[in-house]
Scaffold this motif. Structure first.
Motif, PDB file in Angstrom:
ATOM      1  N   THR A  76       3.016   2.296  -3.660  1.00 41.96           N
ATOM      2  CA  THR A  76       3.915   1.111  -3.388  1.00 41.96           C
ATOM      3  C   THR A  76       2.624  -0.075  -3.226  1.00 41.96           C
ATOM      4  O   THR A  76       1.660   0.126  -2.672  1.00 41.96           O
ATOM      5  N   CYS A  77       2.643  -1.076  -4.466  1.00 38.22           N
ATOM      6  CA  CYS A  77       1.934  -2.343  -4.217  1.00 38.22           C
ATOM      7  C   CYS A  77       2.535  -3.557  -3.781  1.00 38.22           C
ATOM      8  O   CYS A  77       3.867  -3.549  -4.115  1.00 38.22           O
ATOM      9  N   LYS A  78       1.896  -4.538  -3.043  1.00 32.61           N
ATOM     10  CA  LYS A  78       2.384  -5.786  -2.515  1.00 32.61           C
ATOM     11  C   LYS A  78       1.548  -6.838  -2.964  1.00 32.61           C
ATOM     12  O   LYS A  78       0.415  -6.623  -2.763  1.00 32.61           O
ATOM     13  N   LEU A  79       2.116  -7.955  -3.057  1.00 30.43           N
ATOM     14  CA  LEU A  79       1.352  -9.303  -3.078  1.00 30.43           C
ATOM     15  C   LEU A  79       2.041  -9.992  -1.802  1.00 30.43           C
ATOM     16  O   LEU A  79       3.195 -10.690  -1.668  1.00 30.43           O
TER      17      LEU A  79
ATOM     18  N   VAL B   5      -7.442 -16.541  -5.591  1.00 31.79           N
ATOM     19  CA  VAL B   5      -7.623 -15.341  -5.465  1.00 31.79           C
ATOM     20  C   VAL B   5      -6.446 -14.672  -4.940  1.00 31.79           C
ATOM     21  O   VAL B   5      -5.951 -14.906  -3.795  1.00 31.79           O
ATOM     22  N   HIS B   6      -5.700 -13.556  -5.567  1.00 30.28           N
ATOM     23  CA  HIS B   6      -4.585 -12.938  -5.062  1.00 30.28           C
ATOM     24  C   HIS B   6      -4.871 -11.388  -4.719  1.00 30.28           C
ATOM     25  O   HIS B   6      -5.486 -10.913  -5.769  1.00 30.28           O
ATOM     26  N   LYS B   7      -4.728 -10.883  -3.455  1.00 31.56           N
ATOM     27  CA  LYS B   7      -5.062  -9.750  -3.025  1.00 31.56           C
ATOM     28  C   LYS B   7      -3.690  -8.695  -3.342  1.00 31.56           C
ATOM     29  O   LYS B   7      -2.598  -9.176  -2.758  1.00 31.56           O
ATOM     30  N   ILE B   8      -3.870  -7.885  -3.908  1.00 29.29           N
ATOM     31  CA  ILE B   8      -2.889  -6.798  -4.378  1.00 29.29           C
ATOM     32  C   ILE B   8      -3.064  -5.625  -3.238  1.00 29.29           C
ATOM     33  O   ILE B   8      -4.122  -4.966  -3.437  1.00 29.29           O
ATOM     34  N   SER B   9      -2.225  -5.314  -2.249  1.00 27.66           N
ATOM     35  CA  SER B   9      -2.630  -4.186  -1.397  1.00 27.66           C
ATOM     36  C   SER B   9      -1.651  -3.212  -1.670  1.00 27.66           C
ATOM     37  O   SER B   9      -0.362  -3.236  -2.030  1.00 27.66           O
TER      38      SER B   9
ATOM     39  N   THR C 199      -4.153   1.863   3.323  1.00 25.96           N
ATOM     40  CA  THR C 199      -4.045   0.692   2.426  1.00 25.96           C
ATOM     41  C   THR C 199      -5.439   0.281   1.744  1.00 25.96           C
ATOM     42  O   THR C 199      -6.485   0.124   2.129  1.00 25.96           O
ATOM     43  N   HIS C 200      -5.241   0.242   0.440  1.00 28.54           N
ATOM     44  CA  HIS C 200      -6.199  -0.403  -0.319  1.00 28.54           C
ATOM     45  C   HIS C 200      -6.101  -1.705  -1.146  1.00 28.54           C
ATOM     46  O   HIS C 200      -4.578  -1.968  -1.426  1.00 28.54           O
ATOM     47  N   GLU C 201      -6.924  -2.279  -1.514  1.00 25.31           N
ATOM     48  CA  GLU C 201      -6.857  -3.599  -2.263  1.00 25.31           C
ATOM     49  C   GLU C 201      -7.623  -3.891  -3.493  1.00 25.31           C
ATOM     50  O   GLU C 201      -8.802  -3.110  -3.566  1.00 25.31           O
TER      51      GLU C 201
END
Length: 470
Positions: free
Chosen positions: A62-65, A80-84, A97-99
């Motif tokens: 599962t990935c989220k913005l 800069v957009h971080k996807i976790s 959790t990784h980004e």
């Protein structure tokens, strides 16, 4: 079962194996994209994030913005957009959790639409244009709806623009720091001709028919609101030779912008201020022709550098042909001449002297050092001519008698052959000659005398020697 082959009873026991290890995530590298022109967002296909689990090969990722789940393809604006991301296996083990990041850059500067070139013709008597600085007509940026606009000179300021082309430079800076540039020109034109100021000029001429005349600025001048030194052209030009009289001069003025004034004229008047030169004859000496003297004619000429021969304008006092009386001195004749311009010469003069035509004493009286011998008490006729009947006022008083030494012999003695009867001395005209009757005194017997007759013309005394006897 032992060594002897004995087999025990069968005994059973249950063993439970639990999966306590969370899946491991395989994260993609960070991504970076530049927006293209006119792009406000970048559509990005997200990379696949894999989960590795020894027990559950299909662990769910599962990935989220932020708090929102991502989709396979998403639009991203600048930044800069971080996807976790996390992974969970079937046992419920959840990974850390990784980004990874997606960076979108706005690298396109705003686009400026500038005004067209503005052309302004200066009004008369103005040197500058008060211009309200305009900014860009439009500023477009795909990302930043309101970039910061700056102009030099500043937008909406009042700029004082002189003749020429002036460039107005503007910039638009968006939120990403991209700077767009634009410019437009304002052309200011001088369309007004100089004002020409001309005043008639009068100068005094010289000793020649023409003279060089230079135009003073008080007589020939031009002003211009823009050009401080308009060029003035005149025909004839300043410094040209001008004749005596009035000459029309036509002038125009031109400024740096090439505007020509309407031709205008003024007059240059060169005045004849040089008087004629009078040429008089040498002093004149003549003899009387009558009792009133002599009519004397003479020629006086005059020349003028402008009028030429002005002899006809000569005036003499006394005029030529006048009768000049016999005097003991001279008569002065003064002459002047006036040219056509009314210039009168300086007086020029010469003298006229009128004498009697005395040719000596006639018989019975001798001259030349001869002693005329006569009896004391006699009346001796002293005869002479003066060129005709000059009247009886020819003597300058009574003749003079002075004593002189008598001669020692008879060599220079001549007897007076003629005497007359008279009781007194006196002068008369006998129709052909003058006769001065000299009545001697008897008491002068034995004396020698000199008789001196003085004429009214002032000439030297006319003398004769006498020896008087008893």
């Amino acid at each position: 079962m032992d060594s002897r082959g004995n087999v025990s009873d069968i005994v059973s026991k249950t063993i439970e194996v639990q999966d306590t290890t969370a899946p491991a995530l395989v994260m993609p590298s960070d991504l970076s994209f530049d927006l293209l022109a006119n792009e406000a967002t970048k559509s990005v296909k997200l990379p696949v994030v894999e989960a590795i689990d020894l027990v559950d090969p299909a662990a769910a990722v599962t990935c989220k913005l932020g708090d929102a789940p991502v989709t396979a393809t998403m639009p991203f604006g600048p930044g800069v957009h971080k996807i976790s991301c996390t992974a969970q296996d079937a046992t419920g083990n959840v990974s850390d959790t990784h980004e990874y990041s997606i960076t979108v850059k706005d690298v396109t500067a705003p686009t400026l639409t500038m005004p067209d070139t503005i052309v302004h013709n200066l009004a008369a008597n103005t040197a500058t244009f008060a211009f309200t600085v305009l900014g860009p007509t439009t500023v477009n940026d795909a990302v930043d709806a309101s970039p910061t606009v700056a102009c030099t000179p500043a937008k909406d300021s009042q700029a004082s623009l002189g003749v020429g082309t002036h460039t107005i430079n503007c910039t638009a800076k968006d939120a990403s720091g991209n700077i767009g540039k634009g410019s437009y020109n304002v052309t200011v034109k001088d369309v007004t001709a100089p004002t020409l100021s001309l005043n008639n000029l009068t100068v005094n001429g010289g000793n020649a028919p023409t003279m060089a005349v230079t135009y003073p600025t008080a007589n020939v001048n031009a002003t211009d609101a823009v050009d401080s030194t308009p060029t003035i052209e005149c025909s004839p030009s300043s410094g040209a030779m001008f004749p005596i009289g009035t000459t029309y001069v036509s002038c125009t003025a031109q400024d740096d912008a090439g505007n020509h004034s309407t031709p205008s004229t003024f007059t240059v008047t060169v005045l004849d201020k040089v008087a004629p030169t009078v040429n008089v004859p040498s002093n004149i000496t003549t003899t009387a022709t009558g009792a009133s003297g002599a009519a004397v004619k003479y020629i006086v000429t005059a020349t003028d550098v402008i009028s030429g021969d002005v002899t006809a304008r000569v005036q003499c006092n006394p005029p030529s042909g006048s009768t000049f009386a016999v005097t003991s001195g001279v008569h002065t004749v003064t002459c002047t001449a006036t040219d056509e311009a009314g210039n009168k010469s300086a007086p020029a003069s010469f003298t006229v002297e009128v004498n009697y035509a005395f040719n000596g004493f006639f018989q019975p009286v001798d001259m030349g050092g001869i002693f005329n011998k006569a009896k004391a008490g006699s009346a001796i006729p002293v005869k002479f001519t003066l060129g005709g009947d000059q009247g009886l006022e020819v003597l300058a008083g009574t003749p003079i008698i002075v004593g002189v030494a008598c001669p020692s012999g008879t060599a220079n003695v001549d007897l007076v052959e003629e005497t007359v009867v008279a009781s007194n001395s006196g002068l008369k005209w006998d129709g052909t000659q003058y006769v001065y009757v000299w009545k001697t005194d008897s008491r002068w017997a034995g004396q020698c005398l000199q008789l001196s007759v003085l004429l009214k013309d002032g000439s030297i005394a006319k003398t004769a020697l006498f020896q008087l006897t008893k």
